[in-house]
Design an enzyme around this catalytic site. Structure first.
Site, PDB file in Angstrom:
ATOM      1  N   ARG A 167      -8.729  10.730  -8.404  1.00  0.00           N
ATOM      2  CA  ARG A 167      -7.913  11.391  -7.380  1.00  0.00           C
ATOM      3  C   ARG A 167      -7.153  10.323  -6.600  1.00  0.00           C
ATOM      4  O   ARG A 167      -7.464  10.025  -5.458  1.00  0.00           O
ATOM      5  CB  ARG A 167      -8.815  12.205  -6.440  1.00  0.00           C
ATOM      6  CG  ARG A 167      -8.049  13.164  -5.539  1.00  0.00           C
ATOM      7  CD  ARG A 167      -8.877  13.577  -4.347  1.00  0.00           C
ATOM      8  NE  ARG A 167      -9.223  12.454  -3.489  1.00  0.00           N
ATOM      9  CZ  ARG A 167      -8.424  11.946  -2.555  1.00  0.00           C
ATOM     10  NH1 ARG A 167      -7.222  12.440  -2.366  1.00  0.00           N
ATOM     11  NH2 ARG A 167      -8.817  10.927  -1.807  1.00  0.00           N
ATOM     12  N   GLU A 189     -13.440   4.713  -3.234  1.00  0.00           N
ATOM     13  CA  GLU A 189     -12.026   5.006  -2.995  1.00  0.00           C
ATOM     14  C   GLU A 189     -11.469   5.950  -4.050  1.00  0.00           C
ATOM     15  O   GLU A 189     -11.580   5.693  -5.253  1.00  0.00           O
ATOM     16  CB  GLU A 189     -11.220   3.693  -3.011  1.00  0.00           C
ATOM     17  CG  GLU A 189      -9.841   3.802  -2.451  1.00  0.00           C
ATOM     18  CD  GLU A 189      -9.832   4.063  -0.946  1.00  0.00           C
ATOM     19  OE1 GLU A 189      -8.960   4.810  -0.494  1.00  0.00           O
ATOM     20  OE2 GLU A 189     -10.693   3.506  -0.242  1.00  0.00           O
ATOM     21  N   ASP A 190     -10.902   7.057  -3.605  1.00  0.00           N
ATOM     22  CA  ASP A 190     -10.165   7.996  -4.462  1.00  0.00           C
ATOM     23  C   ASP A 190     -11.011   8.555  -5.606  1.00  0.00           C
ATOM     24  O   ASP A 190     -10.539   8.691  -6.745  1.00  0.00           O
ATOM     25  CB  ASP A 190      -8.890   7.328  -4.997  1.00  0.00           C
ATOM     26  CG  ASP A 190      -7.839   7.199  -3.905  1.00  0.00           C
ATOM     27  OD1 ASP A 190      -8.052   7.754  -2.813  1.00  0.00           O
ATOM     28  OD2 ASP A 190      -6.807   6.547  -4.135  1.00  0.00           O
ATOM     29  N   ASN A 228      -2.596   5.781   9.622  1.00  0.00           N
ATOM     30  CA  ASN A 228      -2.917   5.010   8.426  1.00  0.00           C
ATOM     31  C   ASN A 228      -4.345   4.490   8.503  1.00  0.00           C
ATOM     32  O   ASN A 228      -4.761   3.911   9.510  1.00  0.00           O
ATOM     33  CB  ASN A 228      -1.942   3.832   8.308  1.00  0.00           C
ATOM     34  CG  ASN A 228      -1.963   3.192   6.940  1.00  0.00           C
ATOM     35  OD1 ASN A 228      -3.025   2.957   6.363  1.00  0.00           O
ATOM     36  ND2 ASN A 228      -0.788   2.891   6.413  1.00  0.00           N
ATOM     37  N   LYS A 237      -6.146  -2.173  -1.213  1.00  0.00           N
ATOM     38  CA  LYS A 237      -7.068  -2.065  -0.078  1.00  0.00           C
ATOM     39  C   LYS A 237      -7.653  -3.427   0.289  1.00  0.00           C
ATOM     40  O   LYS A 237      -7.745  -3.776   1.475  1.00  0.00           O
ATOM     41  CB  LYS A 237      -8.216  -1.106  -0.429  1.00  0.00           C
ATOM     42  CG  LYS A 237      -7.826   0.357  -0.461  1.00  0.00           C
ATOM     43  CD  LYS A 237      -7.835   0.975   0.923  1.00  0.00           C
ATOM     44  CE  LYS A 237      -7.561   2.464   0.863  1.00  0.00           C
ATOM     45  NZ  LYS A 237      -7.585   3.121   2.171  1.00  0.00           N
ATOM     46  N   TYR A 288       0.845  -1.190   0.000  1.00  0.00           N
ATOM     47  CA  TYR A 288       0.000   0.000   0.000  1.00  0.00           C
ATOM     48  C   TYR A 288       0.882   1.243   0.000  1.00  0.00           C
ATOM     49  O   TYR A 288       2.011   1.216  -0.458  1.00  0.00           O
ATOM     50  CB  TYR A 288      -0.996  -0.044   1.171  1.00  0.00           C
ATOM     51  CG  TYR A 288      -2.171   0.864   0.901  1.00  0.00           C
ATOM     52  CD1 TYR A 288      -2.947   0.677  -0.243  1.00  0.00           C
ATOM     53  CD2 TYR A 288      -2.474   1.939   1.725  1.00  0.00           C
ATOM     54  CE1 TYR A 288      -3.996   1.520  -0.550  1.00  0.00           C
ATOM     55  CE2 TYR A 288      -3.525   2.790   1.427  1.00  0.00           C
ATOM     56  CZ  TYR A 288      -4.287   2.585   0.292  1.00  0.00           C
ATOM     57  OH  TYR A 288      -5.308   3.430  -0.014  1.00  0.00           O
ATOM     58  N   ASP A 330     -13.728   5.675   2.294  1.00  0.00           N
ATOM     59  CA  ASP A 330     -12.569   5.628   3.176  1.00  0.00           C
ATOM     60  C   ASP A 330     -11.857   6.973   3.253  1.00  0.00           C
ATOM     61  O   ASP A 330     -11.304   7.331   4.289  1.00  0.00           O
ATOM     62  CB  ASP A 330     -11.599   4.546   2.703  1.00  0.00           C
ATOM     63  CG  ASP A 330     -10.518   4.254   3.727  1.00  0.00           C
ATOM     64  OD1 ASP A 330     -10.859   4.155   4.920  1.00  0.00           O
ATOM     65  OD2 ASP A 330      -9.352   4.132   3.340  1.00  0.00           O
ATOM     66  N   ASP A 331     -11.866   7.725   2.158  1.00  0.00           N
ATOM     67  CA  ASP A 331     -11.200   9.027   2.156  1.00  0.00           C
ATOM     68  C   ASP A 331     -11.904  10.017   3.082  1.00  0.00           C
ATOM     69  O   ASP A 331     -11.255  10.847   3.726  1.00  0.00           O
ATOM     70  CB  ASP A 331     -11.146   9.591   0.736  1.00  0.00           C
ATOM     71  CG  ASP A 331     -10.467   8.634  -0.229  1.00  0.00           C
ATOM     72  OD1 ASP A 331      -9.321   8.268   0.031  1.00  0.00           O
ATOM     73  OD2 ASP A 331     -11.099   8.245  -1.220  1.00  0.00           O
ATOM     74  N   ASN A 364      -0.761  11.616   1.366  1.00  0.00           N
ATOM     75  CA  ASN A 364      -0.015  10.511   0.772  1.00  0.00           C
ATOM     76  C   ASN A 364       0.229  10.778  -0.706  1.00  0.00           C
ATOM     77  O   ASN A 364      -0.534  11.505  -1.336  1.00  0.00           O
ATOM     78  CB  ASN A 364      -0.812   9.201   0.923  1.00  0.00           C
ATOM     79  CG  ASN A 364      -0.923   8.755   2.359  1.00  0.00           C
ATOM     80  OD1 ASN A 364       0.044   8.747   3.084  1.00  0.00           O
ATOM     81  ND2 ASN A 364      -2.126   8.392   2.779  1.00  0.00           N
TER      82      ASN A 364
END
Length: 647
Positions: free
Chosen positions: A248, A338-339, A547, A266, A195, A361-362, A503
């Site tokens: 993103r 995610e993203d 994290n 993930k 990751y 999650d973001d 990150n």
């Protein structure tokens, strides 16, 4: 499960196929199916079921010529000394069709090529006899633990992180259980490999390193057929889906279809850290194009070569996807966004939060892990969350998500309305401090944070004006916590709390060395990506990592074991409190506000139990009756990567 290529294995009675049958004249090749037991594995004995299959003529001329050649049985194989070219594959011209026949049986050579069942040199003498492995492996038999030791020795020889990443992915595709055993036993060393930060580089170069699919790619080409595409995935009992549109990726921007590395990474952590069965995890990338000109001009790019779809075209594809997932996998499948870019992330969470089991999650995972760290930090700085003033650099998904969960936790502790508790939290975006005078130009998710204050143009001036006790970076902009900013924080606070969360490492707002040096060793520091311990004035300072992997694996496990049908903010607060409770006094004495990752499976079980308990309390759980000991139940449900013994 079977690998059988008509020219390699059909003359072997092991597969229930006689030589005379193979040489029989036919107009189309038959399908050979192995008898399987109810658990989907080959049944005892080598029972073959032969099913004649007529191929629909796609090209009459091409097929008729190929078929007649097989019937005459006078083909000359181009592979000399081998098995007869029954299907005509070796002599077919480029304009002739062949059929890619594959049959599977979990014995012999195919067993060694099946990552779900392969054990490599750990197959016992008895298993080698029972499954026709004699001669296919060297004579030595070794344990799984020795395999782990050997793999780690090999892994440590790689000096380039991306080489380690590729070696891990190769292992996952070759021996799934050994991959997870290796990751679980060496999580602190290998987490940065599978990751962040290494996965960021892997996504940037995904087109060049892509070898075989590890998830589903759903593009605009599949619009109107997404349910059909989902059915193409071999596993049918899916519990967790991680999906991205690649717009993103970490702090790296739009990587389009190459963002697949994120869902794959993930879900590896869902299995290794949270104990979700790998077969129940499905990575998905939704490809709607990319606005990254470098990728569009890259000959190795694997996605659609068009600019991103937006508006109705985008919304319709996502809605079809969400509907198809629910139809195919049911109400209780967890969909983790995610993203996604800010404008889509908030909209998707708001639109589907009341109809699907969805989690971003973001926004939510980052918030939960940060709130846990802040709760733990109170043991070092004193007071309650309500006593502190928070300043954020970054007002996107992560920043506003963290801010909202902090406000909710303060409201929970004090009983004050959340509108009041938000006033202790300030955000700085690319245009400066978010204040009331900017209200009309603000995006909807920033408006709750527009407080009454004169305009402030930059972070340094905002620190001087707001005088925060806690500084949080979620901007995706590296080195923005300058020396002046950190020195000012240190002058205002005896123990300033500084969280540089962006990150990968290159995008972190500051390094651990900068935070400790510029604060004269007084900062309480954690980052999104890992930093090595540093020495300052003869003292060593370990670097804590905020994290998301602390939260989402256990959070997902809690939703699954309770059969939850919706995600509630109170579940996120429970996860935060559970994680904060795992920080020991020894950790605090070392300046750490998070526990070591070496205990992550036990931490995940504790988080899962708290989340599940809250689901039952809120009436959102469907798995009844509720287990008496949820921690023990969570641990019992966890996937173990240890090898099974084969009959």
């Amino acid at each position: 499960m079977l690998s059988l290529n008509g020219t390699s294995f059909l003359n072997n009675s092991l597969y229930g196929v006689s030589k005379s049958w193979v040489q029989r004249k036919m107009s189309a090749p038959p399908v050979v199916l192995a008898a399987v037991s109810s658990n989907g594995r080959p049944a005892d004995g080598n029972v073959g079921v032969l099913v004649e299959n007529s191929l629909k003529e796609t090209s009459e001329n091409a097929l008729s010529s190929s078929s007649s050649a097989v019937v005459e049985n006078d083909l000359t194989s181009t592979v000399r000394g081998g098995v007869e070219d029954v299907y005509g594959e070796d002599t077919a011209t480029e304009d002739q069709y062949i059929t890619p026949w594959t049959v599977t049986v979990a014995s012999g050579y195919p067993l060694l090529r099946d990552p779900h069942y392969n054990k490599g040199l750990a197959f016992t003498e008895k298993e080698r006899d029972a499954h026709f492995l004699r001669g296919l492996l060297p004579p030595v038999v070794i344990s799984q633990d020795l395999q782990v030791k050997k793999m780690m020795a090999s892994m440590r020889k790689y000096e380039v992180p991306l080489q380690r990443y590729m070696a891990m992915m190769d292992l996952q595709e070759r021996n799934e259980r050994l991959f997870y055993k290796l990751l679980i036993d060496n999580v602190e060393e290998l987490l940065p490999v599978v990751y962040t930060p290494t996965v960021g580089e892997a996504c940037q170069k995904y087109g060049s390193i892509f070898r075989q699919p590890q998830g589903l790619f759903i593009s605009l080409k599949e619009k109107g057929r997404i349910l059909e595409v989902l059915k193409n995935w071999p596993e049918k009992k899916i519990q967790v889906i991680v999906v991205t549109d690649g717009e993103r990726i970490l702090g790296l921007g739009d990587l389009g279809c190459q963002g697949m590395g994120i869902p794959v990474g993930k879900l590896s952590l869902y299995s290794a850290l949270g104990g979700i069965r790998p077969s129940a995890c499905l990575p998905i990338t939704i490809d709607v194009g990319t606005n990254n000109e470098q990728l569009l001009n890259d000959e190795f790019y694997i996605g659609l070569r068009r600019t991103r779809a937006t508006g109705q075209e985008y919304a319709e594809l996502l809605h079809e996807f969400m509907s198809a997932v629910k139809q195919n996998y049911g109400e209780k499948v967890l969909i983790q966004f995610e993203d996604f870019a800010n404008h889509n992330a908030f909209d998707l969470l708001a639109k589907y939060g009341s109809t699907h089991l969805v989690f971003n999650d973001d926004i939510q995972g980052t918030a939960s892990v940060v709130v846990a760290g802040l709760m733990a930090s109170l043991n070092l700085v004193g007071g309650t969350l309500a006593d502190h003033t928070f300043l954020f650099l970054g007002a996107g998904e992560a920043g506003t998500g963290i801010a909202e969960l902090i406000a909710l936790e303060i409201s929970k502790q004090t009983g004050a309305p959340v509108e009041e508790t938000r006033k202790k939290i300030w955000l700085v975006d690319s245009r400066g401090l978010i204040v009331e005078s900017r209200m009309e130009s603000l995006q909807h998710f920033k408006r709750p944070w527009a407080h009454e204050h004169e305009p402030v143009n930059n972070l340094f001036d905002a620190v001087k004006a707001i005088k925060p006790t806690i500084l949080i970076g979620s901007s995706g902009a590296g080195r923005t916590f300058t020396k002046e900013v950190i020195e000012t924080m240190a002058s205002l606070n005896e123990r300033p709390v500084i969280l540089a969360l962006s990150n990968p490492t290159s995008q972190s707002e500051c390094t651990a060395e900068e935070a400790y040096t510029w604060s004269e060793g007084r900062a309480i520091f954690a980052s999104g990506s890992p930093f090595s311990p540093i020495e300052y004035n003869g003292k060593f300072y370990p670097s804590g990592q905020a994290n998301n992997a602390y939260i989402f694996p256990g959070f997902g496990l809690g939703l699954i074991i309770s059969g939850a049908i919706r995600v509630h903010d109170d579940m996120l607060l429970e996860a935060s409190e559970a994680l904060a409770a795992q920080v020991s006094q020894e950790n605090l004495d070392n300046g750490l506000i998070y526990p070591p990752f070496s205990n992550i499976r036990k931490i995940s079980a504790q988080i899962a139990a708290r989340v599940a308990a809250k689901a039952y309390e809120l009436g959102l759980a469907t798995r009844l009756p509720q287990p008496e000991n949820l921690v023990a139940y969570a641990e019992s449900c966890m996937y173990s990567p240890k090898y099974h013994s084969y009959r």
